[in-house]
Design a protein around this motif. Structure first.
Motif, PDB file in Angstrom:
ATOM      1  N   GLY A  56       0.842  -1.189   0.000  1.00 29.88           N
ATOM      2  CA  GLY A  56       0.000   0.000   0.000  1.00 29.88           C
ATOM      3  C   GLY A  56       0.875   1.236   0.000  1.00 29.88           C
ATOM      4  O   GLY A  56       1.773   1.377  -0.816  1.00 29.88           O
ATOM      5  N   LYS A  57       0.647   2.132   0.972  1.00 31.71           N
ATOM      6  CA  LYS A  57       1.399   3.388   1.052  1.00 31.71           C
ATOM      7  C   LYS A  57       2.706   3.256   1.828  1.00 31.71           C
ATOM      8  O   LYS A  57       3.503   4.178   1.850  1.00 31.71           O
ATOM      9  N   PHE A  58       2.917   2.122   2.503  1.00 37.13           N
ATOM     10  CA  PHE A  58       4.025   2.026   3.444  1.00 37.13           C
ATOM     11  C   PHE A  58       5.012   0.922   3.093  1.00 37.13           C
ATOM     12  O   PHE A  58       4.660  -0.068   2.463  1.00 37.13           O
ATOM     13  N   TRP A  59       6.248   1.106   3.545  1.00 34.31           N
ATOM     14  CA  TRP A  59       7.271   0.079   3.441  1.00 34.31           C
ATOM     15  C   TRP A  59       7.135  -0.861   4.624  1.00 34.31           C
ATOM     16  O   TRP A  59       6.880  -0.422   5.739  1.00 34.31           O
ATOM     17  N   VAL A  60       7.299  -2.158   4.384  1.00 35.54           N
ATOM     18  CA  VAL A  60       7.282  -3.156   5.447  1.00 35.54           C
ATOM     19  C   VAL A  60       8.647  -3.831   5.473  1.00 35.54           C
ATOM     20  O   VAL A  60       9.103  -4.371   4.461  1.00 35.54           O
ATOM     21  N   ILE A  61       9.287  -3.767   6.630  1.00 30.87           N
ATOM     22  CA  ILE A  61      10.601  -4.383   6.832  1.00 30.87           C
ATOM     23  C   ILE A  61      10.393  -5.697   7.560  1.00 30.87           C
ATOM     24  O   ILE A  61       9.764  -5.735   8.623  1.00 30.87           O
ATOM     25  N   THR A  62      10.910  -6.762   6.986  1.00 32.71           N
ATOM     26  CA  THR A  62      10.831  -8.076   7.617  1.00 32.71           C
ATOM     27  C   THR A  62      12.215  -8.459   8.125  1.00 32.71           C
ATOM     28  O   THR A  62      13.195  -8.374   7.393  1.00 32.71           O
ATOM     29  N   THR A  63      12.251  -8.870   9.406  1.00 30.64           N
ATOM     30  CA  THR A  63      13.466  -9.421   9.992  1.00 30.64           C
ATOM     31  C   THR A  63      13.183 -10.903  10.230  1.00 30.64           C
ATOM     32  O   THR A  63      12.131 -11.404   9.841  1.00 30.64           O
ATOM     33  N   MET A  64      14.092 -11.611  10.872  1.00 32.56           N
ATOM     34  CA  MET A  64      13.901 -13.047  11.072  1.00 32.56           C
ATOM     35  C   MET A  64      12.587 -13.361  11.809  1.00 32.56           C
ATOM     36  O   MET A  64      11.875 -14.279  11.450  1.00 32.56           O
ATOM     37  N   ASN A  65      12.243 -12.570  12.838  1.00 33.84           N
ATOM     38  CA  ASN A  65      11.070 -12.879  13.657  1.00 33.84           C
ATOM     39  C   ASN A  65      10.033 -11.769  13.728  1.00 33.84           C
ATOM     40  O   ASN A  65       9.082 -11.878  14.490  1.00 33.84           O
ATOM     41  N   SER A  66      10.216 -10.687  12.971  1.00 35.02           N
ATOM     42  CA  SER A  66       9.329  -9.537  13.117  1.00 35.02           C
ATOM     43  C   SER A  66       9.030  -8.877  11.778  1.00 35.02           C
ATOM     44  O   SER A  66       9.768  -9.033  10.820  1.00 35.02           O
ATOM     45  N   LYS A  67       7.936  -8.098  11.777  1.00 32.36           N
ATOM     46  CA  LYS A  67       7.569  -7.264  10.629  1.00 32.36           C
ATOM     47  C   LYS A  67       7.251  -5.875  11.147  1.00 32.36           C
ATOM     48  O   LYS A  67       6.447  -5.713  12.060  1.00 32.36           O
ATOM     49  N   TYR A  68       7.909  -4.884  10.539  1.00 27.89           N
ATOM     50  CA  TYR A  68       7.753  -3.497  10.966  1.00 27.89           C
ATOM     51  C   TYR A  68       7.220  -2.661   9.815  1.00 27.89           C
ATOM     52  O   TYR A  68       7.736  -2.742   8.699  1.00 27.89           O
ATOM     53  N   VAL A  69       6.231  -1.836  10.089  1.00 26.70           N
ATOM     54  CA  VAL A  69       5.746  -0.870   9.114  1.00 26.70           C
ATOM     55  C   VAL A  69       6.524   0.419   9.333  1.00 26.70           C
ATOM     56  O   VAL A  69       6.610   0.925  10.457  1.00 26.70           O
ATOM     57  N   VAL A  70       7.103   0.941   8.257  1.00 24.14           N
ATOM     58  CA  VAL A  70       7.821   2.216   8.326  1.00 24.14           C
ATOM     59  C   VAL A  70       6.806   3.320   8.045  1.00 24.14           C
ATOM     60  O   VAL A  70       6.358   3.489   6.916  1.00 24.14           O
ATOM     61  N   ALA A  71       6.438   4.047   9.105  1.00 20.04           N
ATOM     62  CA  ALA A  71       5.484   5.142   8.949  1.00 20.04           C
ATOM     63  C   ALA A  71       6.164   6.357   8.325  1.00 20.04           C
ATOM     64  O   ALA A  71       5.589   7.019   7.459  1.00 20.04           O
ATOM     65  N   THR A  72       7.400   6.650   8.773  1.00 19.59           N
ATOM     66  CA  THR A  72       8.163   7.761   8.198  1.00 19.59           C
ATOM     67  C   THR A  72       9.646   7.420   8.206  1.00 19.59           C
ATOM     68  O   THR A  72      10.117   6.671   9.055  1.00 19.59           O
ATOM     69  N   PHE A  73      10.361   7.992   7.250  1.00 15.47           N
ATOM     70  CA  PHE A  73      11.820   7.898   7.224  1.00 15.47           C
ATOM     71  C   PHE A  73      12.403   9.160   7.835  1.00 15.47           C
ATOM     72  O   PHE A  73      11.756  10.221   7.838  1.00 15.47           O
ATOM     73  N   ARG A  74      13.614   9.054   8.335  1.00  6.44           N
ATOM     74  CA  ARG A  74      14.309  10.207   8.892  1.00  6.44           C
ATOM     75  C   ARG A  74      14.489  11.243   7.788  1.00  6.44           C
ATOM     76  O   ARG A  74      14.811  10.901   6.652  1.00  6.44           O
ATOM     77  N   ARG A  75      14.297  12.494   8.123  1.00 10.35           N
ATOM     78  CA  ARG A  75      14.371  13.572   7.129  1.00 10.35           C
ATOM     79  C   ARG A  75      15.734  13.675   6.480  1.00 10.35           C
ATOM     80  O   ARG A  75      15.847  13.913   5.280  1.00 10.35           O
ATOM     81  N   ASP A  76      16.775  13.527   7.246  1.00  5.04           N
ATOM     82  CA  ASP A  76      18.124  13.724   6.719  1.00  5.04           C
ATOM     83  C   ASP A  76      18.756  12.409   6.275  1.00  5.04           C
ATOM     84  O   ASP A  76      19.666  11.907   6.899  1.00  5.04           O
ATOM     85  N   GLY A  77      18.227  11.857   5.203  1.00  2.00           N
ATOM     86  CA  GLY A  77      18.871  10.691   4.608  1.00  2.00           C
ATOM     87  C   GLY A  77      18.187   9.358   4.826  1.00  2.00           C
ATOM     88  O   GLY A  77      18.722   8.319   4.443  1.00  2.00           O
ATOM     89  N   GLY A  78      17.008   9.342   5.417  1.00  2.00           N
ATOM     90  CA  GLY A  78      16.319   8.077   5.658  1.00  2.00           C
ATOM     91  C   GLY A  78      15.987   7.312   4.381  1.00  2.00           C
ATOM     92  O   GLY A  78      16.280   6.132   4.251  1.00  2.00           O
ATOM     93  N   ARG A  79      15.376   7.995   3.426  1.00  2.00           N
ATOM     94  CA  ARG A  79      15.042   7.321   2.154  1.00  2.00           C
ATOM     95  C   ARG A  79      16.305   6.961   1.373  1.00  2.00           C
ATOM     96  O   ARG A  79      16.366   5.928   0.727  1.00  2.00           O
ATOM     97  N   ARG A  80      17.303   7.822   1.453  1.00  2.00           N
ATOM     98  CA  ARG A  80      18.579   7.511   0.792  1.00  2.00           C
ATOM     99  C   ARG A  80      19.185   6.251   1.397  1.00  2.00           C
ATOM    100  O   ARG A  80      19.741   5.407   0.690  1.00  2.00           O
TER     101      ARG A  80
END
Length: 99
Positions: A56-80
């Motif tokens: 959808g609108k958000f990035w989902v990060i999967t680790t070995m045991n978890s799933k995290y929705v990234v609501a926002t990236f850090r302004r200074d270089g998060g998306r980079r």
């Protein structure tokens, strides 16, 4: 109100990818501990990332045991940092989709 493919462990804001993990402020973690572990508003570093994909609108990060929705990236270089991570891992993580 967005639905996700799998159960979400927590939501992260102000995210920056550092080496092979995500660093951000956590909210709504399903495994909050009695002594403040994973409490809302705390800074966490995830375990190593297995995949990243857009749902959808958000990035989902999967680790070995978890799933995290990234609501926002850090302004200074998060998306980079996300783009750099995807370039770094290349074909090692076939489920990672940079869109």
């Amino acid at each position: 109100g967005q639905e996700y493919e799998d159960e979400i462990t927590a939501f992260l804001v102000n995210v920056h990818i550092h080496r092979l993990s995500a660093v951000g402020v956590v909210f709504g973690h399903v495994r909050q501990g009695p002594h403040g572990r994973f409490a809302d508003g705390h800074l966490i570093q995830t375990s190593d990332i297995v995949s990243i994909k857009k749902e959808g609108k958000f990035w989902v990060i999967t680790t070995m045991n978890s799933k995290y929705v990234v609501a926002t990236f850090r302004r200074d270089g998060g998306r980079r940092s996300l783009r750099d991570f995807c370039r770094l891992v290349g074909d090692r993580f076939p489920n990672t989709q940079l869109h």
